[in-house]
Design a protein around this motif. Structure first.
Motif, PDB file in Angstrom:
ATOM      1  N   ASN B 447     -21.155 -45.795  -8.328  1.00 47.99           N
ATOM      2  CA  ASN B 447     -21.423 -46.843  -7.353  1.00 47.99           C
ATOM      3  C   ASN B 447     -21.507 -48.172  -8.089  1.00 47.99           C
ATOM      4  OD1 ASN B 447     -22.484 -48.480  -5.306  1.00 47.99           O
ATOM      5  ND2 ASN B 447     -23.377 -46.668  -4.323  1.00 47.99           N
ATOM      6  N   LYS B 448     -20.444 -48.978  -7.917  1.00 45.57           N
ATOM      7  CA  LYS B 448     -20.368 -50.221  -8.692  1.00 45.57           C
ATOM      8  C   LYS B 448     -21.477 -51.179  -8.295  1.00 45.57           C
ATOM      9  CE  LYS B 448     -15.365 -50.400  -9.299  1.00 45.57           C
ATOM     10  NZ  LYS B 448     -14.974 -49.691  -8.051  1.00 45.57           N
ATOM     11  N   LEU B 449     -21.736 -51.235  -7.000  1.00 46.51           N
ATOM     12  CA  LEU B 449     -22.723 -52.191  -6.512  1.00 46.51           C
ATOM     13  C   LEU B 449     -24.108 -51.874  -7.086  1.00 46.51           C
ATOM     14  CD1 LEU B 449     -22.033 -54.408  -4.535  1.00 46.51           C
ATOM     15  CD2 LEU B 449     -23.148 -53.088  -2.758  1.00 46.51           C
ATOM     16  N   GLY B 450     -24.435 -50.581  -7.053  1.00 47.71           N
ATOM     17  CA  GLY B 450     -25.773 -50.206  -7.514  1.00 47.71           C
ATOM     18  C   GLY B 450     -25.804 -49.830  -8.976  1.00 47.71           C
ATOM     19  N   GLU B 451     -24.594 -49.764  -9.605  1.00 46.71           N
ATOM     20  CA  GLU B 451     -24.503 -49.382 -11.011  1.00 46.71           C
ATOM     21  C   GLU B 451     -25.205 -48.067 -11.293  1.00 46.71           C
ATOM     22  OE1 GLU B 451     -25.093 -52.611 -13.839  1.00 46.71           O
ATOM     23  OE2 GLU B 451     -22.938 -52.756 -13.465  1.00 46.71           O
ATOM     24  N   TYR B 452     -24.896 -47.084 -10.512  1.00 54.81           N
ATOM     25  CA  TYR B 452     -25.434 -45.767 -10.812  1.00 54.81           C
ATOM     26  C   TYR B 452     -24.415 -44.727 -10.387  1.00 54.81           C
ATOM     27  CZ  TYR B 452     -26.495 -45.464  -5.839  1.00 54.81           C
ATOM     28  OH  TYR B 452     -26.407 -45.447  -4.468  1.00 54.81           O
ATOM     29  N   LEU B 453     -24.594 -43.527 -10.911  1.00 54.41           N
ATOM     30  CA  LEU B 453     -23.684 -42.431 -10.606  1.00 54.41           C
ATOM     31  C   LEU B 453     -24.348 -41.583  -9.530  1.00 54.41           C
ATOM     32  CD1 LEU B 453     -21.002 -41.128 -11.655  1.00 54.41           C
ATOM     33  CD2 LEU B 453     -22.457 -39.560 -12.915  1.00 54.41           C
ATOM     34  N   LEU B 454     -23.660 -41.443  -8.406  1.00 55.14           N
ATOM     35  CA  LEU B 454     -24.191 -40.617  -7.326  1.00 55.14           C
ATOM     36  C   LEU B 454     -23.568 -39.235  -7.442  1.00 55.14           C
ATOM     37  CD1 LEU B 454     -25.547 -40.076  -4.603  1.00 55.14           C
ATOM     38  CD2 LEU B 454     -23.493 -40.977  -3.525  1.00 55.14           C
ATOM     39  N   VAL B 455     -24.406 -38.234  -7.637  1.00 51.16           N
ATOM     40  CA  VAL B 455     -23.923 -36.864  -7.732  1.00 51.16           C
ATOM     41  C   VAL B 455     -24.343 -36.132  -6.472  1.00 51.16           C
ATOM     42  CG1 VAL B 455     -24.020 -34.731  -9.064  1.00 51.16           C
ATOM     43  CG2 VAL B 455     -24.128 -36.932 -10.228  1.00 51.16           C
ATOM     44  N   ARG B 456     -23.360 -35.583  -5.774  1.00 49.17           N
ATOM     45  CA  ARG B 456     -23.662 -34.877  -4.532  1.00 49.17           C
ATOM     46  C   ARG B 456     -23.708 -33.388  -4.800  1.00 49.17           C
ATOM     47  NH1 ARG B 456     -20.012 -38.910  -2.210  1.00 49.17           N
ATOM     48  NH2 ARG B 456     -21.344 -40.276  -0.969  1.00 49.17           N
ATOM     49  N   TYR B 457     -24.233 -32.653  -3.799  1.00 46.25           N
ATOM     50  CA  TYR B 457     -24.216 -31.193  -3.940  1.00 46.25           C
ATOM     51  C   TYR B 457     -22.788 -30.686  -4.052  1.00 46.25           C
ATOM     52  CZ  TYR B 457     -29.159 -31.122  -2.995  1.00 46.25           C
ATOM     53  OH  TYR B 457     -30.507 -31.308  -3.090  1.00 46.25           O
ATOM     54  N   SER B 458     -21.882 -31.401  -3.390  1.00 45.89           N
ATOM     55  CA  SER B 458     -20.487 -30.960  -3.448  1.00 45.89           C
ATOM     56  C   SER B 458     -19.899 -31.121  -4.844  1.00 45.89           C
ATOM     57  CB  SER B 458     -19.670 -31.752  -2.436  1.00 45.89           C
ATOM     58  OG  SER B 458     -19.805 -33.125  -2.688  1.00 45.89           O
ATOM     59  N   ASP B 459     -20.623 -31.789  -5.739  1.00 47.76           N
ATOM     60  CA  ASP B 459     -20.162 -31.910  -7.117  1.00 47.76           C
ATOM     61  C   ASP B 459     -20.625 -30.744  -7.978  1.00 47.76           C
ATOM     62  OD1 ASP B 459     -18.778 -34.363  -6.858  1.00 47.76           O
ATOM     63  OD2 ASP B 459     -20.689 -35.419  -6.795  1.00 47.76           O
ATOM     64  N   ALA B 460     -21.246 -29.763  -7.346  1.00 46.81           N
ATOM     65  CA  ALA B 460     -21.675 -28.594  -8.120  1.00 46.81           C
ATOM     66  C   ALA B 460     -20.453 -27.939  -8.757  1.00 46.81           C
ATOM     67  CB  ALA B 460     -22.383 -27.600  -7.213  1.00 46.81           C
ATOM     68  N   HIS B 461     -20.651 -27.397  -9.928  1.00 48.84           N
ATOM     69  CA  HIS B 461     -19.505 -26.906 -10.676  1.00 48.84           C
ATOM     70  C   HIS B 461     -19.973 -25.776 -11.587  1.00 48.84           C
ATOM     71  CE1 HIS B 461     -15.490 -27.059 -12.058  1.00 48.84           C
ATOM     72  NE2 HIS B 461     -15.734 -27.552 -13.276  1.00 48.84           N
ATOM     73  N   ALA B 462     -19.030 -24.946 -11.972  1.00 46.82           N
ATOM     74  CA  ALA B 462     -19.333 -23.899 -12.949  1.00 46.82           C
ATOM     75  C   ALA B 462     -18.221 -23.899 -13.984  1.00 46.82           C
ATOM     76  CB  ALA B 462     -19.412 -22.536 -12.255  1.00 46.82           C
ATOM     77  N   TRP B 463     -18.571 -23.748 -15.223  1.00 47.40           N
ATOM     78  CA  TRP B 463     -17.579 -23.718 -16.303  1.00 47.40           C
ATOM     79  C   TRP B 463     -18.052 -22.723 -17.356  1.00 47.40           C
ATOM     80  CZ3 TRP B 463     -20.695 -27.813 -15.065  1.00 47.40           C
ATOM     81  CH2 TRP B 463     -21.638 -28.215 -16.009  1.00 47.40           C
ATOM     82  N   SER B 464     -17.368 -22.666 -18.434  1.00 49.82           N
ATOM     83  CA  SER B 464     -17.696 -21.681 -19.458  1.00 49.82           C
ATOM     84  C   SER B 464     -17.961 -22.375 -20.777  1.00 49.82           C
ATOM     85  CB  SER B 464     -16.545 -20.694 -19.655  1.00 49.82           C
ATOM     86  OG  SER B 464     -16.222 -20.085 -18.452  1.00 49.82           O
ATOM     87  N   GLU B 465     -18.709 -21.666 -21.621  1.00 47.95           N
ATOM     88  CA  GLU B 465     -18.840 -22.096 -23.002  1.00 47.95           C
ATOM     89  C   GLU B 465     -18.478 -20.893 -23.875  1.00 47.95           C
ATOM     90  OE1 GLU B 465     -22.167 -25.658 -22.776  1.00 47.95           O
ATOM     91  OE2 GLU B 465     -22.772 -23.680 -23.469  1.00 47.95           O
ATOM     92  N   VAL B 466     -17.614 -21.125 -24.835  1.00 45.28           N
ATOM     93  CA  VAL B 466     -17.260 -20.052 -25.766  1.00 45.28           C
ATOM     94  C   VAL B 466     -17.730 -20.463 -27.153  1.00 45.28           C
ATOM     95  CG1 VAL B 466     -15.305 -19.227 -24.441  1.00 45.28           C
ATOM     96  CG2 VAL B 466     -14.971 -21.041 -26.104  1.00 45.28           C
ATOM     97  N   TRP B 467     -18.108 -19.468 -27.922  1.00 44.92           N
ATOM     98  CA  TRP B 467     -18.572 -19.773 -29.280  1.00 44.92           C
ATOM     99  C   TRP B 467     -17.410 -19.567 -30.236  1.00 44.92           C
ATOM    100  CZ3 TRP B 467     -19.130 -17.712 -34.129  1.00 44.92           C
ATOM    101  CH2 TRP B 467     -19.991 -18.425 -34.997  1.00 44.92           C
ATOM    102  N   LEU B 468     -17.024 -20.614 -30.917  1.00 43.66           N
ATOM    103  CA  LEU B 468     -15.938 -20.545 -31.886  1.00 43.66           C
ATOM    104  C   LEU B 468     -16.527 -20.799 -33.260  1.00 43.66           C
ATOM    105  CD1 LEU B 468     -13.203 -22.534 -29.936  1.00 43.66           C
ATOM    106  CD2 LEU B 468     -13.518 -20.065 -30.067  1.00 43.66           C
ATOM    107  N   ALA B 469     -16.097 -20.021 -34.206  1.00 42.62           N
ATOM    108  CA  ALA B 469     -16.645 -20.159 -35.552  1.00 42.62           C
ATOM    109  C   ALA B 469     -16.402 -21.571 -36.068  1.00 42.62           C
ATOM    110  CB  ALA B 469     -15.992 -19.142 -36.476  1.00 42.62           C
ATOM    111  N   GLY B 470     -17.437 -22.138 -36.610  1.00 37.84           N
ATOM    112  CA  GLY B 470     -17.307 -23.472 -37.193  1.00 37.84           C
ATOM    113  C   GLY B 470     -17.470 -24.588 -36.168  1.00 37.84           C
ATOM    114  N   ARG B 471     -17.330 -24.293 -34.889  1.00 36.73           N
ATOM    115  CA  ARG B 471     -17.429 -25.350 -33.870  1.00 36.73           C
ATOM    116  C   ARG B 471     -18.621 -25.130 -32.956  1.00 36.73           C
ATOM    117  NH1 ARG B 471     -11.710 -25.715 -31.100  1.00 36.73           N
ATOM    118  NH2 ARG B 471     -12.751 -27.311 -29.884  1.00 36.73           N
TER     119      ARG B 471
END
Lengths: 317, 660
Positions: B447-471
């Motif tokens: 939101n440019k006017l208010g200078e903040y990020l509006l996160v809605r419930y519809s922005d819910a998300h799921a992703w993965s994390e994998v463990w890689l050696a060295g990283r």
């Protein structure tokens, strides 16, 4: 119970004059100002503030700020209504009081003239047990009619009257005591039944009530003439209306009511009898004169004359 | 005294049609405000009762007979018990209160009844705010006070008649006049740091993120456009593809759903080691979730106040977030998380339920064979599969069977973030790469006017994390492989053709502007708690405002307001009488020459005397006198024109010569 209350009140007025200083009679006009307007929460106001308190504690307990804001708004509006209640009395002016006529024992009609420079709503007057509510427009005079019970003939001082208002929300009661230095004249109560006045012998043949229906002449119509007096036939011959002019017959009875004739009775009985005779004379539309100690009223007729005679009777010692 | 009897009778006086109409209006408003959480049949029945009573009283005034009233009352209590099981608590309590209020109208005939009804209605109005304290709800409830106050006015006898809408106006004026005092009291009334009784009943809030994830349970969330949180950054916001807010890190998979277990370890563990060179500071204001988790941007360096950093660097608050909560945190966007993986975590990160998804296991084994020990290549192979394997992003996927991952990967080929992340994680584990599912929010609207990020419930998300050696743990967003714009634009944009017609650009813009107002309301009003109140006077140099100071401030400012109010109440407008003012001026001029008006002297006598005393100006004074007398006594009300002429004449009058 009520007697006791009144005794306490009298005692309080005697002992605490500061509290009751405005209750002494004062001359009209009386204008209400801040030093004589009192204001307290009404019973409803106290109940309502308890409710507000409950709402406040509830809103605080549930940490509900919207409810708290609402409660604050309601509370502030209630507080502001106190000022409005004060303002609805402040500056109100009782300019005069006019009294009607009443015989002792009947209620006398009082007309209070109250003026205001602004619109006021729901002002109430309490006087001697009767109460009335009214509104006044800006820059007008309200004529408020009240009935005051009377007990005996003569000058009766007005009791103190209370102007009060719980405008606008009924949460606060603002009031002011007014004690106008004014008395009303109460006419004597006529006796219920008794002998007729002694009529002079030469008047006896005139006792028949005359309607005054002897046609004297025709004259031009004037506004206010009764329609049935218009001489339609005669008017048809002219270009304007003509009215039958009646002559008052000279044959009306002449009553001479005299205090001295009733020497057998005591004062009040005399007054009551004279009052009844006055009533009868007035009902029979005859002329009458009245002789009272120290006051002699010449023969005449009509409501003004009647009022004069009754007032004279009322003021007898 | 008689008057007290008269007063008691005044309360028993019957109310007129106007007061009854306003009372009915108030009750209808209360019913309307409560109807969203009442069962529909109860709302309907109460509305019908209200309407019938109004019609009935129009026909003939009088109380509803008792044989009708008592059964209705019993019916109401019965209905509430049938619906809710008891009559205590927020929902049954408010249902009962609204019902009783409407039934009160059945027997409302006198001033006292009406006053009781209005008091109760005020309470019911406030109770409506326990369900929704949003800006609109509050404004509507506040407007509900107008007919309530107007009813109280209408109960007063002896007032000038007005129309119904005009009867509401004075209440509006009264409320407006009371608003400053109300705001002040709102700011300064000391807040309770802990409730006096009972725990506030949790709000029937949005579903929000849950601590488990099974295929399809995000659907409701992804179509919910309500704000979940608002984030403001110190400095520039991170680029769109890095706006990942982690909430839950899920290890446990039972073949169907992923679960978050914060008791993975027997005793509290240190958060996983983190190596980061740059970080970003931000503040989040979170809507109530009734859960302990606090979403944070990517990987936080430290836990916010009153919260604990968990082993996987997710943040749990000390107690569930039942009210709006603001917290600030510092996070790393480029980092190495847990470069060395302990044996226990490795075992957990590879664990899969037995006898599920055989085809997935086969595919993983095949990849392992092809790429050898190159974990990164296997990750890439999986992403390529999602990208080129005919997968489709949709919010309404086909249902999946027992082997959900097999069904998804080889048959249906359609789903959204949770399908992709779940399938990807299972694939990785099957291939021997430690992996876990992370849920949270991704994206948001800047939101440019208010200078903040509006996160809605519809922005819910799921992703993965994998463990890689060295990283260490590396974030992989398999949904991005299928639909890159999901990551850059958000779920709604990614759903494309399934969008509702009303999600137009301009409407979206309007909603985002409206959100600024909501944010202000949420932060400034609803979130104004004991903590914020203590910091109220920080701009004036008082760091900690305690209850006593607040009390003193409240007292002082109330006195100030009372003074203003009294000044208004005592104000008397001077009656404008230009003629009298002009005469006063003339008197002053003459008084300077020694002709002072006596107390009991009429104007004619006075001016004649003045004319005798000032023979030089006899004619002028005589003229003034005659015009004054004419203006004053010849008309009821002198015209303003002629008054002005007289005023000018007085102003031009100069006292000349010397009086002996």
């Amino acid at each position: 119970m009520r007697d006791q209350l009144q005794r306490i009140q009298r005692w309080a007025e005697r002992r605490l004059p500061a509290l009751t200083r405005y209750r002494r009679p004062e001359s009209l006009p009386i204008e209400l100002h801040r030093r004589r307007i009192y204001i307290v929460p009404s019973g409803f106001g106290i109940g309502f503030s308890v409710l507000l308190l409950v709402m406040l504690v509830g809103a605080l307990n549930y940490a509900n700020n919207a409810a708290l804001l609402l409660t604050c708004l309601l509370g502030a509006a209630s507080a502001a209504s106190m000022l409005v209640a004060f303002r609805s009395l402040d500056g109100l002016r009782l300019s005069h009081i006019r009294a009607g006529h009443a015989v002792a024992g009947q209620a006398i009609e009082l007309t209070l003239a109250l003026d205001s420079s602004r619109l006021r709503n729901a002002i109430r007057v309490d006087l001697g047990g009767s109460s009335i509510a009214f509104a006044i427009d800006a820059n007008t005079t309200a004529q408020v009619k009240l009935l005051l019970p009377t007990v005996q003939r003569g000058w009766q001082p007005l009791p103190r009257l209370r102007l009060w208002s719980s405008w606008p929300l009924g949460l606060f009661r603002a009031w002011s005591w007014l004690h106008p230095d004014q008395s009303v004249l109460v006419w004597p109560q006529p006796e219920v039944a008794g002998p007729s006045p002694h009529a002079p012998a030469d008047d006896a043949r005139h006792m028949r009530l005359h309607r005054g229906d002897e046609l004297a002449a025709l004259r031009d119509y004037r506004a206010g003439d009764p329609q049935r007096h218009i001489a339609w036939k005669a008017s048809a011959r002219h270009d304007h209306l003509l009215v039958k002019d009646f002559e008052q017959p000279q044959s009306r009875p002449q009553w001479q009511l005299d205090w001295r004739q009733l020497s057998a009775l005591d004062n009040e009985a005399r007054i009551a009898r004279l009052a009844r005779w006055l009533n009868e004379a007035q009902a029979q539309r005859c002329s009458y004169s009245l002789w009272l100690p120290g006051n002699e009223i010449a023969s005449s007729s009509g409501p003004l004359h009647y009022a004069r005679c009754m007032s004279a009777l009322a003021q007898l010692p | 005294m008689n008057s007290s009897i008269a007063r008691r009778k005044a309360v028993e006086l019957p109310i007129d049609a106007r007061a009854f109409d306003l009372l009915g209006l108030t009750m209808a408003l209360v019913l309307g405000l409560h109807s969203p959480h009442l069962p529909w049949w109860l709302s309907l029945a109460l509305a019908l009762t209200l309407g019938w009573r109004w019609w009935q009283r129009r026909q003939q005034t009088g109380r509803v007979p008792r044989w009708l009233k008592l059964p209705l009352l019993a019916l109401l209590v019965l209905a509430v018990i049938v619906q809710y099981g008891n009559i205590f608590g927020r929902e049954p309590g408010s249902a009962l209160a609204v019902g009783l209020l409407i039934l009160k109208l059945l027997e409302t005939e006198t001033v006292r009844d009406a006053r009781v009804g209005i008091s109760f209605a005020c309470f019911a109005l406030m109770a409506a705010l326990l369900f929704d304290q949003g800006l609109i709800a509050t404004v509507v409830v506040a407007l509900g006070l107008l007919p309530a106050l107007a009813t109280l006015r209408a109960l007063e006898p002896g007032q000038a008649p007005t129309s119904l809408p005009r009867a509401l106006l004075p209440s509006l004026a009264l409320s407006a006049a009371a608003l400053p005092l109300a705001l002040l009291a709102f700011l300064l009334v000391p807040r309770l740091s802990s409730p006096l009784w009972g725990a506030p009943t949790p709000e029937q809030a949005r579903t929000g993120l849950s601590d488990s994830m099974s295929p399809g349970n995000f659907t409701e969330l992804l179509t919910d456009d309500h704000p979940a949180m608002r984030v403001s950054f110190d400095g520039a916001p991170p680029p769109a593809n890095l706006r990942y807010f982690r909430a839950y890190v899920m290890w446990n998979f039972d073949g169907r759903s992923w679960r978050y277990l914060d008791t993975r370890y027997a005793k509290p563990q240190e958060p996983a080691p983190l190596e980061a060179d740059s970080s970003i500071q931000y503040q989040i204001s979170l809507q109530p979730t009734r859960q302990r988790v606090l979403p944070t941007l990517d990987v936080p360096l430290q836990a916010p106040a009153q919260a604990i950093l968990q082993p996987d660097r997710e943040v749990l608050a000390d107690k569930p977030v039942n009210d709006q909560l603001s917290y600030s945190a510092r996070s790393a966007l480029h980092y190495r998380l847990q470069p060395t993986l302990d044996e226990r975590s490795r075992r957990l990160g590879l664990r899969l339920p037995a006898n599920f998804n055989p085809r997935t296991h086969a595919l993983a084994a095949q990849w392992r064979q092809r790429y050898g020990s190159d974990d990164a290549a296997i990750v890439q192979a999986a992403l390529t599969l999602f990208h080129d394997g005919g997968f489709r992003y949709t919010l309404a996927p086909a249902p999946l069977g027992r082997d959900s991952v097999d069904d998804f990967l080889f048959d249906t080929h359609e789903g959204f973030c949770e399908h992709y992340s779940s399938a990807f994680t299972v694939l990785m584990r099957a291939a021997g790469i430690p992996a876990r599912v992370v849920t949270g929010y991704q994206g948001g609207y800047w939101n440019k006017l208010g200078e903040y990020l509006l996160v809605r419930y519809s922005d819910a998300h799921a992703w993965s994390e994998v463990w890689l050696a060295g990283r260490g743990w590396v974030r992989v967003d398999p949904t991005g492989a299928v639909r890159p714009e999901r990551v850059s634009l958000g779920a709604a944009a990614a759903a494309g053709d399934q969008l509702s017609w009303y999600r137009n650009d301009w409407l979206q813009g309007l909603r985002n502007h409206w959100d600024i107002v909501n944010r202000w309301w949420d932060q400034g009003v609803i979130g104004f708690d004991a903590l914020r109140q203590r910091g109220l006077l920080t701009p004036f140099g008082i760091r900690d405002t305690d209850t006593a100071t607040l009390g003193v401030l409240l007292a002082i400012s109330s006195v100030l307001f009372i003074a203003i109010g009294l000044a208004w109440a005592l104000l008397r407008r001077r009656t404008r009488d230009p003629l009298r003012d002009a005469l006063r001026e003339l008197e002053r001029k003459l008084a300077r020459m020694g002709v002072v008006r006596r107390l009991a002297e009429g104007p004619q006598h006075y001016l004649s005397r003045a004319a005798r005393a000032l023979p030089d100006q006899r004619d002028e004074l005589a003229r003034l006198m005659s015009s004054y007398l004419e203006l004053r006594y010849a008309h009821d009300e002198p015209s303003p024109e002629s008054s002005r002429v007289f005023q000018r004449a007085v102003r031009d009058f100069r006292v000349a010569g010397v009086v002996k």
